[in-house]
Structures are given as structure tokens and as C-alpha cells.
Design an enzyme around this catalytic site. Structure first.
Site, PDB file in Angstrom:
ATOM      1  N   CYS A  32       0.868  -1.181   0.000  1.00 48.48           N
ATOM      2  CA  CYS A  32       0.000   0.000   0.000  1.00 48.48           C
ATOM      3  C   CYS A  32       0.907   1.234   0.000  1.00 48.48           C
ATOM      4  O   CYS A  32       2.133   1.117   0.149  1.00 48.48           O
ATOM      5  CB  CYS A  32      -0.849   0.002   1.267  1.00 48.48           C
ATOM      6  N   HIS A  94       3.659   1.954  11.738  1.00 45.16           N
ATOM      7  CA  HIS A  94       2.534   1.741  12.657  1.00 45.16           C
ATOM      8  C   HIS A  94       2.305   2.913  13.607  1.00 45.16           C
ATOM      9  O   HIS A  94       1.283   2.970  14.273  1.00 45.16           O
ATOM     10  CB  HIS A  94       2.777   0.487  13.502  1.00 45.16           C
ATOM     11  N   CYS A 116       2.447   5.960   8.911  1.00 43.26           N
ATOM     12  CA  CYS A 116       1.568   6.167   7.757  1.00 43.26           C
ATOM     13  C   CYS A 116       0.651   7.362   8.035  1.00 43.26           C
ATOM     14  O   CYS A 116       0.069   7.461   9.122  1.00 43.26           O
ATOM     15  CB  CYS A 116       0.734   4.913   7.513  1.00 43.26           C
ATOM     16  N   HIS A 144      -1.045  -4.807  19.363  1.00 43.41           N
ATOM     17  CA  HIS A 144      -0.550  -4.421  18.031  1.00 43.41           C
ATOM     18  C   HIS A 144       0.135  -3.057  18.163  1.00 43.41           C
ATOM     19  O   HIS A 144      -0.379  -2.177  18.864  1.00 43.41           O
ATOM     20  CB  HIS A 144      -1.719  -4.351  17.035  1.00 43.41           C
ATOM     21  N   GLU A 146       0.291  -0.494  16.323  1.00 43.47           N
ATOM     22  CA  GLU A 146      -0.540   0.666  15.965  1.00 43.47           C
ATOM     23  C   GLU A 146      -1.472   1.022  17.127  1.00 43.47           C
ATOM     24  O   GLU A 146      -1.710   2.203  17.418  1.00 43.47           O
ATOM     25  CB  GLU A 146      -1.356   0.377  14.696  1.00 43.47           C
ATOM     26  N   THR A 184      -6.444   0.806  11.701  1.00 43.07           N
ATOM     27  CA  THR A 184      -6.683   0.987  10.257  1.00 43.07           C
ATOM     28  C   THR A 184      -6.801  -0.318   9.467  1.00 43.07           C
ATOM     29  O   THR A 184      -7.234  -0.299   8.323  1.00 43.07           O
ATOM     30  CB  THR A 184      -5.504   1.780   9.646  1.00 43.07           C
ATOM     31  N   SER A 242       0.988  -9.738  10.719  1.00 46.49           N
ATOM     32  CA  SER A 242       0.405  -8.656   9.922  1.00 46.49           C
ATOM     33  C   SER A 242      -1.113  -8.708  10.045  1.00 46.49           C
ATOM     34  O   SER A 242      -1.754  -9.666   9.608  1.00 46.49           O
ATOM     35  CB  SER A 242       0.837  -8.817   8.457  1.00 46.49           C
ATOM     36  N   SER A 243      -1.672  -7.678  10.651  1.00 48.88           N
ATOM     37  CA  SER A 243      -3.105  -7.653  10.929  1.00 48.88           C
ATOM     38  C   SER A 243      -3.919  -7.729   9.632  1.00 48.88           C
ATOM     39  O   SER A 243      -4.821  -8.553   9.491  1.00 48.88           O
ATOM     40  CB  SER A 243      -3.429  -6.367  11.690  1.00 48.88           C
TER      41      SER A 243
HETATM   42 FE1  SF4 Z   1      -0.916   0.804   4.508  1.00 49.84          FE
HETATM   43 FE2  SF4 Z   1      -1.427   0.692   7.114  1.00 49.84          FE
HETATM   44 FE3  SF4 Z   1      -1.277   3.042   5.871  1.00 49.84          FE
HETATM   45 FE4  SF4 Z   1      -3.310   1.413   5.384  1.00 49.84          FE
HETATM   46  S1  SF4 Z   1      -2.834   2.444   7.323  1.00 49.84           S
HETATM   47  S2  SF4 Z   1      -2.147   2.604   3.880  1.00 49.84           S
HETATM   48  S3  SF4 Z   1      -2.307  -0.598   5.536  1.00 49.84           S
HETATM   49  S4  SF4 Z   1       0.385   1.552   6.162  1.00 49.84           S
END
Ligand code: SF4
Length: 343
Positions: A32, A94, A116, A144, A146, A184, A242-243
Site C-alpha cells: 500500500c 505503525h 503512515c 498491536h 498501531e 486501520t 500482519s493484521s
Molecule cells: Fe498501509 Fe497501514 Fe497506511 Fe493502510 S494504514 S495505507 S495498511 S500503512
């Protein structure tokens, strides 16, 4: 590798010849925009500042990616106190808590944040709700990174719940002053069910609905949903931690397909192919395309099959800008310490 479908527990007889006719590739699958950005940040930091570059936590949840960056000079650490003074420090995709951010600041570490932007958005939401005086519920998986990062963005204790059952049992201080945010990379269906319980029990709760589930998670789940009726076996390439990859495997199994999460070609077992004419392949948001191609090659060694690329899916065009620290050399790593290894 792991599996959840009961069928998958039984080894298929090897006497049956393989008869795969088509290998369907989900569209979209794999990297992604957030993962591409995080990997580029580490690569560019290595290029601009030279190795070692210290990365807190796995930059993304994929052993292949981590190993590749390690070979290029990245050093992965669990906590910032393992990083020597002056070491270029990267926070993973994360996200991190405020405590982690402050401890890096206190040590004056030159930091590049690879969180992200879609995770950062959730951090802002949580802070906004807290400012409103609301108690925060975080829908996500306990432990997790995140979830740890988002929980650590607000001052109060956050209620982390992952299932409708947990939402039923949730006890709060003030039912009229609640808000929720979500991880997310959850399953869209599960999240919807949890939100339904929360809004029934606490009618004045505020929240973003399913909007925190990122576009990449949604698109990859939708692609599996479209592909599942056409295949008898689904291979999801991704890491066990990896979720979003786990959710893809769960979704395939819920739709009645034998579904396996594999880290790479070496984990694919020949007996899974017995009686299968169409195999579906997808990959989690942190799994490189190279691993997908290796799985295809392995299947084709066992049975010649046509590969159907981009099965009925959408093409993504999301890109995130790189932070300024890797667009030009503006950080000052300490030359005294950066050549030492991490603790
Ligand atoms: Fe990728 Fe996670 Fe960002 Fe979604 S939130 S775009 S899965 S890194």
C-alpha cells in the site's frame, strides 16, 4: 503459515493429480502507499545519511522486507533507548506513542517519522475527542504496535476492544461522553459489528464509522470478496503478525474457501492443491510482489496453469509524500556514535 478452516486441517491424498487450470491474482494486492513510503524512508535515509539507520520496531510487518533493509544497513530496535546518541532514528509505519516521541526528543535523536499518514489521522481524531472531554474506545487488537501508538497519543486510559462480545461487556465512566476510533487494518465486517453494539449501548457515542479502516485494507478485502466465489483455495502472502494479512485469510475462510496465510513459496504445500481447479492469490499490504511471483512459480512447477492478473479489481493510485528529512540532508547525525551497533 497458519490456517483456520476446518477442511485445511485434513491432509489431502497425494494420489489425486493436480488439476489447477487458473491462478487468479487479486487486484489490488500487496504494498500500500503507507508501506511503500515507510520502506523508501529507510532506503533514502541510508542513502543520504549512510548506515546505520536505527528503526524502532519492524518498519512494516514483513520478514523479507526487514531482512533486505538490514542487509543495506538498517538496525532494528525495540525501544529508542537502544539507539546510540546521535543515531538516525526512524519510527515505523505503525506509529508511536507520545512517550516514545518524547523519549527520542529528550535524547535529541535525529528522528524521521515513517508513521503512515492514515494512522496519524487516527491519532488526531483520538486527540480531538479527548479535547472534547470524551472517554476513548479504540477498536483494535490489543498489543498491536498501531494500537499501542494510538492509545499513547491521549493522556487518559483508552478502552481497547476487538469484538462485539467485548463491546457488550465494556464498562465506562460516563456513557454520555464517549468516542471511538479504530485500528486501520481491521476486518470491515467485524468493525461494523462492534460499532453496532457500541451505538446501541451508548447512543450518544461519537466516531468516524468505518472511515478509519484505510483504503488499502478495504480494497484488499473487497478484492478477496469478489474472488472467493471463483476459487477453491486462497493463498494469502503475508506475515503471521500482519493484521491486514490475517483479515484477508479470515475473510476467505468465512466465505467458505480453504484459506492459508503463507510467508512465502516455501510454505505452500502440494497437498492443498488436490481437487483444486482455481487458486486465488492475494498479499497483505506489507508483502512484496516478489513473494507473490515466487508462489506463482512454485504452483506452476507442480501444475501448468494460466495466470489471470488483476482479477476484476480496481487500480490504486494513492501516493504519500516523503518527509523533508529524506528529501534533503537536513538532519545532523552524531559522527561519534552512529558507527556503533545497537545495544
Ligand atoms: Fe498501509 Fe497501514 Fe497506511 Fe493502510 S494504514 S495505507 S495498511 S500503512
Amino acid at each position: 503459515m497458519s490456517h483456520i478452516n476446518d477442511h485445511s486441517q485434513q491432509a489431502m491424498p497425494m494420489t489425486q493429480p493436480h488439476n489447477i487450470q487458473r491462478i487468479l491474482l487479486a487486484q489490488p494486492r500487496g504494498f500500500c502507499a503507507g508501506v511503500e513510503r515507510a520502506i523508501s524512508i529507510v532506503e533514502k535515509a541510508l542513502e543520504i545519511y549512510g548506515p546505520p539507520v536505527y528503526v524502532r520496531h519492524e518498519i512494516v510487518h514483513n520478514a523479507y522486507v526487514v531482512e533486505d533493509l538490514r542487509r543495506k544497513g538498517a538496525v532494528f530496535v525495540r525501544e529508542v533507548d537502544e539507539i546510540p546518541a546521535g543515531g538516525i532514528t526512524v519510527f515505523s509505519a505503525h506509529g508511536v506513542s507520545e512517550k516514545v516521541e518524547s523519549s527520542a526528543k529528550l535524547r535529541e535523536l535525529p528522528v524521521i517519522d515513517a508513521t503512515c499518514p492514515l494512522v496519524t489521522k487516527v491519532h488526531y481524531e483520538a486527540k480531538h475527542y479527548e479535547k472534547d472531554g470524551r472517554e476513548i474506545v479504540l477498536i483494535g487488537h490489543q498489543g498491536h504496535p498501531e494500537v499501542e501508538g494510538t492509545s499513547g497519543r491521549v493522556k487518559q486510559t483508552v478502552h481497547v476492544i476487538g469484538t462485539p462480545e467485548e463491546a457488550e461487556k465494556l464498562e465506562v465512566n460516563n456513557p454520555d461522553m464517549l468516542a471511538y476510533v479504530t485500528q486501520t487494518t481491521l476486518s470491515l465486517d467485524e468493525t461494523r459489528d462492534v460499532i453496532a453494539v457500541l451505538t446501541r449501548r451508548f447512543p450518544s457515542i461519537k466516531g468516524p464509522g468505518e472511515k478509519d479502516i484505510c483504503y488499502a485494507t478495504q480494497n484488499r478485502q473487497n478484492a478477496v470478496r469478489m474472488m472467493a466465489p471463483h476459487v477453491q483455495l486462497l493463498l494469502v502472502i503475508g506475515a503471521p503478525n500482519s493484521s491486514n494479512s490475517n483479515r484477508l485469510r479470515d475473510l476467505g475462510a468465512e466465505m467458505g474457501v480453504r484459506a492459508f496465510l503463507v510467508q512465502g513459496a516455501q510454505e505452500v504445500q502440494q497437498e492443498w492443491l488436490a481437487g483444486v481447479t482455481q487458486v486465488g492469490i492475494t498479499a497483505g499490504a506489507s508483502a512484496p510482489e516478489l513473494l507473490v511471483q515466487q508462489v506463482i512459480d512454485r504452483l506452476k512447477e507442480w501444475c501448468p496453469a494460466a495466470v489471470v492478473e488483476g482479477f476484476e479489481g480496481i487500480v490504486e493510485s494513492v501516493h504519500f509524500k516523503l518527509p523533508r528529512e529524506v528529501r534533503s540532508p537536513i538532519l545532523r547525525p552524531s559522527t561519534d556514535n552512529v558507527t556503533q551497533g545497537a545495544a
